[in-house]
Design an enzyme around this catalytic site. Sequence first.
Site, PDB file in Angstrom:
ATOM      1  N   LYS A   1       5.770   7.749 -12.603  1.00 23.76           N
ATOM      2  CA  LYS A   1       4.400   7.377 -12.213  1.00 23.76           C
ATOM      3  C   LYS A   1       3.639   8.587 -11.663  1.00 23.76           C
ATOM      4  O   LYS A   1       2.502   8.857 -12.053  1.00 23.76           O
ATOM      5  CB  LYS A   1       4.477   6.255 -11.170  1.00 23.76           C
ATOM      6  CG  LYS A   1       3.220   5.976 -10.393  1.00 23.76           C
ATOM      7  CD  LYS A   1       2.230   5.143 -11.155  1.00 23.76           C
ATOM      8  CE  LYS A   1       0.935   5.020 -10.364  1.00 23.76           C
ATOM      9  NZ  LYS A   1      -0.099   4.289 -11.068  1.00 23.76           N
TER      10      LYS A   1
ATOM     11  N   THR B   1       3.148   1.845  -5.594  1.00 19.13           N
ATOM     12  CA  THR B   1       3.314   3.283  -5.853  1.00 19.13           C
ATOM     13  C   THR B   1       3.693   3.926  -4.525  1.00 19.13           C
ATOM     14  O   THR B   1       2.894   3.919  -3.582  1.00 19.13           O
ATOM     15  CB  THR B   1       1.997   3.907  -6.353  1.00 19.13           C
ATOM     16  OG1 THR B   1       1.595   3.225  -7.538  1.00 19.13           O
ATOM     17  CG2 THR B   1       2.175   5.382  -6.647  1.00 19.13           C
TER      18      THR B   1
ATOM     19  N   PRO C   1       0.765  -1.247   0.000  1.00 21.22           N
ATOM     20  CA  PRO C   1       0.000   0.000   0.000  1.00 21.22           C
ATOM     21  C   PRO C   1       0.797   1.299   0.000  1.00 21.22           C
ATOM     22  O   PRO C   1       0.387   2.264  -0.640  1.00 21.22           O
ATOM     23  CB  PRO C   1      -0.837  -0.087   1.286  1.00 21.22           C
ATOM     24  CG  PRO C   1      -0.902  -1.540   1.621  1.00 21.22           C
ATOM     25  CD  PRO C   1       0.385  -2.124   1.124  1.00 21.22           C
TER      26      PRO C   1
HETATM   27  P1  NAD Z   1      -4.611  -3.652  -1.710  1.00 21.85           P
HETATM   28  O1  NAD Z   1      -4.858  -2.969  -0.424  1.00 21.85           O
HETATM   29  O2  NAD Z   1      -5.721  -4.377  -2.382  1.00 21.85           O
HETATM   30  O3  NAD Z   1      -3.385  -4.681  -1.561  1.00 21.85           O
HETATM   31  C1  NAD Z   1      -2.288  -4.481  -0.718  1.00 21.85           C
HETATM   32  C2  NAD Z   1      -1.996  -5.809  -0.018  1.00 21.85           C
HETATM   33  O4  NAD Z   1      -0.841  -5.652   0.799  1.00 21.85           O
HETATM   34  C3  NAD Z   1      -3.141  -6.246   0.911  1.00 21.85           C
HETATM   35  O5  NAD Z   1      -3.540  -7.563   0.588  1.00 21.85           O
HETATM   36  C4  NAD Z   1      -2.519  -6.164   2.300  1.00 21.85           C
HETATM   37  O6  NAD Z   1      -2.995  -7.155   3.202  1.00 21.85           O
HETATM   38  C5  NAD Z   1      -1.053  -6.380   1.975  1.00 21.85           C
HETATM   39  N1  NAD Z   1      -0.144  -5.883   3.023  1.00 21.85           N
HETATM   40  C6  NAD Z   1      -0.203  -4.723   3.716  1.00 21.85           C
HETATM   41  N2  NAD Z   1       0.842  -4.646   4.577  1.00 21.85           N
HETATM   42  C7  NAD Z   1       1.571  -5.775   4.408  1.00 21.85           C
HETATM   43  C8  NAD Z   1       2.750  -6.279   4.996  1.00 21.85           C
HETATM   44  N3  NAD Z   1       3.419  -5.586   5.941  1.00 21.85           N
HETATM   45  N4  NAD Z   1       3.208  -7.485   4.600  1.00 21.85           N
HETATM   46  C9  NAD Z   1       2.553  -8.200   3.651  1.00 21.85           C
HETATM   47  N5  NAD Z   1       1.408  -7.775   3.047  1.00 21.85           N
HETATM   48  C10 NAD Z   1       0.938  -6.584   3.431  1.00 21.85           C
HETATM   49  O7  NAD Z   1      -4.014  -2.513  -2.683  1.00 21.85           O
HETATM   50  P2  NAD Z   1      -3.863  -2.580  -4.284  1.00 21.85           P
HETATM   51  O8  NAD Z   1      -5.019  -1.875  -4.919  1.00 21.85           O
HETATM   52  O9  NAD Z   1      -3.501  -3.957  -4.691  1.00 21.85           O
HETATM   53  O10 NAD Z   1      -2.619  -1.588  -4.471  1.00 21.85           O
HETATM   54  C11 NAD Z   1      -1.292  -2.007  -4.218  1.00 21.85           C
HETATM   55  C12 NAD Z   1      -0.334  -0.954  -4.755  1.00 21.85           C
HETATM   56  O11 NAD Z   1      -0.573  -0.771  -6.158  1.00 21.85           O
HETATM   57  C13 NAD Z   1      -0.500   0.434  -4.123  1.00 21.85           C
HETATM   58  O12 NAD Z   1       0.762   1.004  -3.927  1.00 21.85           O
HETATM   59  C14 NAD Z   1      -1.317   1.204  -5.164  1.00 21.85           C
HETATM   60  O13 NAD Z   1      -1.101   2.592  -5.100  1.00 21.85           O
HETATM   61  C15 NAD Z   1      -0.779   0.598  -6.442  1.00 21.85           C
HETATM   62  N6  NAD Z   1      -1.693   0.697  -7.598  1.00 21.85           N
HETATM   63  C16 NAD Z   1      -3.001   0.324  -7.471  1.00 21.85           C
HETATM   64  C17 NAD Z   1      -3.846   0.405  -8.576  1.00 21.85           C
HETATM   65  C18 NAD Z   1      -5.298  -0.010  -8.466  1.00 21.85           C
HETATM   66  O14 NAD Z   1      -6.070   0.271  -9.420  1.00 21.85           O
HETATM   67  N7  NAD Z   1      -5.720  -0.680  -7.413  1.00 21.85           N
HETATM   68  C19 NAD Z   1      -3.357   0.866  -9.813  1.00 21.85           C
HETATM   69  C20 NAD Z   1      -1.997   1.210  -9.913  1.00 21.85           C
HETATM   70  C21 NAD Z   1      -1.175   1.125  -8.794  1.00 21.85           C
END
Ligand code: NAD
Length: 289
Positions: free
Chosen positions: A168, A93, A65
């Site tokens: 980005k 990101t 995250p």
């Molecule tokens: P999400 O919250 O669905 O997934 C993040 C995962 O990380 C969760 O499953 C959470 O349990 C896990 N997590 C948190 N802390 C942790 C730790 N200490 N150890 C292990 N796992 C841990 O978020 P997402 O939408 O998958 O986004 C992830 C990244 O991608 C972010 O940085 C976001 O900005 C980027 N991003 C997202 C999108 C989108 O459309 N969702 C698009 C581009 C970029």
Amino acid sequence: MKIAFIGLGNMGGGMAANLLKAGHTVNAFDLSAEALARAKDNGCATFTSVREAVAGVDAVVSMLPNGKIVDSVYVGDVIGYASKGAILLDCSTIDVDTARKVTAEATVAGYEMVDAPVSGGIGAANGGTLTFMVGGSESAFARAEPILAAMGKAVIHAGGSGAGQAAKICNNMLLGASMIATCEAFTLAEKLGLDLQTFYDISSKSSGQNWSMTSYCPVPGVGPQSPADNDYQGGFATALMLKDLKLAMEAARSVDANVPMGEKAAALYEAFNEAGQGGFDFSAIIKTL
Ligand code: NAD
């Protein structure tokens, strides 16, 4: 290759599945039991700690995250615990400074690391059509490229450490501002009595044409299928756009860059998010105009 994948949420889950499809073995770790169970169903080996997941792997990929979590995962549990020679790829990101700091610590410990954030949402993560913008040395990029190619349609070397994150946030600052400008243009066109499809037909072939209009039109029923046609559900959540705009503002302050349009976009998305609309697609901001 044996790859550890840390953070199998909305994005990481589909990305890890594409690594499996490409023939890699994937060691999965996530704090969420639900995310881990899904990873197991997809064919990943699951672990109860980062340290166990990264032991003996050729590469570590993370999709987490924020920068604070990326820092604590790498500094606390990856660096010094992943096999010597493993390549480290953070696809989250996060802010440029944290990306550079973590890579510097990894480098001192003898690892190569890239920051490799993505463009494209959950659909692109599932479909293996993400665009990766990569920061790191030539040799780290050469090693990271084939791993990223299994999860995306384009892998671009942006420059040295932190350059992927810089690309980005500059891209998403442009996207946030251009979406609001597109929403304004349609709103004004309507108030001036123009038919919105007609305005689209004209502007999409004129100098106002931009991605927010022709690939992601914020007006229902106009342009290609987009979240606007689904009551602004799905797509790229307002809360995530706000996260990226805040990172862009932080980066702009750190180098004393003048970004008035970015600042305005950040303020408008912040107000929209605070009004309880953070779960809606970012094109839903048209409702506020
Ligand atoms: P999400 O919250 O669905 O997934 C993040 C995962 O990380 C969760 O499953 C959470 O349990 C896990 N997590 C948190 N802390 C942790 C730790 N200490 N150890 C292990 N796992 C841990 O978020 P997402 O939408 O998958 O986004 C992830 C990244 O991608 C972010 O940085 C976001 O900005 C980027 N991003 C997202 C999108 C989108 O459309 N969702 C698009 C581009 C970029």
